[in-house]
Enzyme design. Structure first.
Site: not given
Length: 244
Positions: A121-122, A207, A232
């Site tokens: 996702c990052c 987050c 990330c």
């Protein structure tokens, strides 16, 4: 080109010694005209740097990564910054097809389920857009500070980013939180009100949480993961990595 840039690090470290943030950024824009860029997440630190750039009309491109999951307060300070300095900060967004496929296959909140999902996702929302934003530039200015995490205590003020093939400059690396806040207040700089509610490092809303007294600066990011997994991919150093 990249080898030449990498070889300039030691000389730049010497040339920037003793210069304040504005002087140093101006020097870099003179050395690399049209190739200096700054990434802002509208944090305390980034707002200080944006002020220095815009108030002094330094020829630096400012951009932000709009992940699509930012806090409403972050969008508000983005808007306030554009208005105060009569500017238009450029945004880079995730590739629509990659994001759509990821969400369809994994769900909208799959980052809570595994580190791999969270890192993917990052990557889609931040790392890949960052690479597009940095392309064609020689210097990337960041708001990293040594106080942010143990991984950043020993960072040099200027370094080579192998992953992005670019020089990274951290003008506020040795500033304290108190110095940053005092500068914000003295210059009436817009800032994210979440900072007043215990949020130190502000990223995507799902987050990020406020930290408790005595907790590490990074405790509010990806708090459900082990501390050694909290990165990330935005800021990768020779031996360590930390998310911004």
């Amino acid at each position: 080109m990249s080898l030449t840039l990498k070889n300039n690090i030691s000389q730049l470290l010497y040339q920037l010694s003793g210069l304040n943030a504005v002087e140093a950024i101006r020097f870099l824009t003179q050395q690399y005209p049209g190739q200096v860029t700054f990434s802002s997440s509208f944090s305390y630190e980034d707002q200080v740097i944006s002020h220095d750039i815009l108030n002094n009309q330094l020829p630096v491109k400012i951009f932000t990564l709009d992940t699509g999951r930012l806090f409403a307060e972050t969008y508000s300070v983005w808007n306030s910054t554009n208005e105060k300095y009569n500017t238009k900060i450029k945004a880079y967004y995730p590739q629509a097809d990659a994001l759509q496929d990821f969400i369809e296959n994994n769900g909208p909140n799959s980052f809570y389920e595994s580190v791999d999902n969270r890192k993917q996702c990052c990557f889609i929302r931040k790392v890949e857009p960052l690479k597009r934003a940095l392309a064609g530039n020689a210097v990337w200015i960041t708001g990293l500070r040594a106080e942010h995490s143990a991984n950043r205590h020993d960072l040099p003020i200027i370094e080579w980013d192998e992953a992005n093939q670019i020089i990274k400059f951290h003008p506020l690396l040795h500033w304290t939180t108190e110095e940053v806040k005092a500068y914000i207040n003295a210059n009436y700089i817009p800032y994210n009100p979440l900072h007043d509610k215990g949020f130190v490092s502000i990223g995507c809303a799902p987050c990020t949480r406020a930290i408790k007294p005595g907790e590490d600066f990074r405790a509010g990011r990806w708090w459900w993961e082990d501390a050694d997994k909290k990165e990330c991919g935005l800021h990768v150093h020779e031996t360590t990595a930390a998310g911004h």
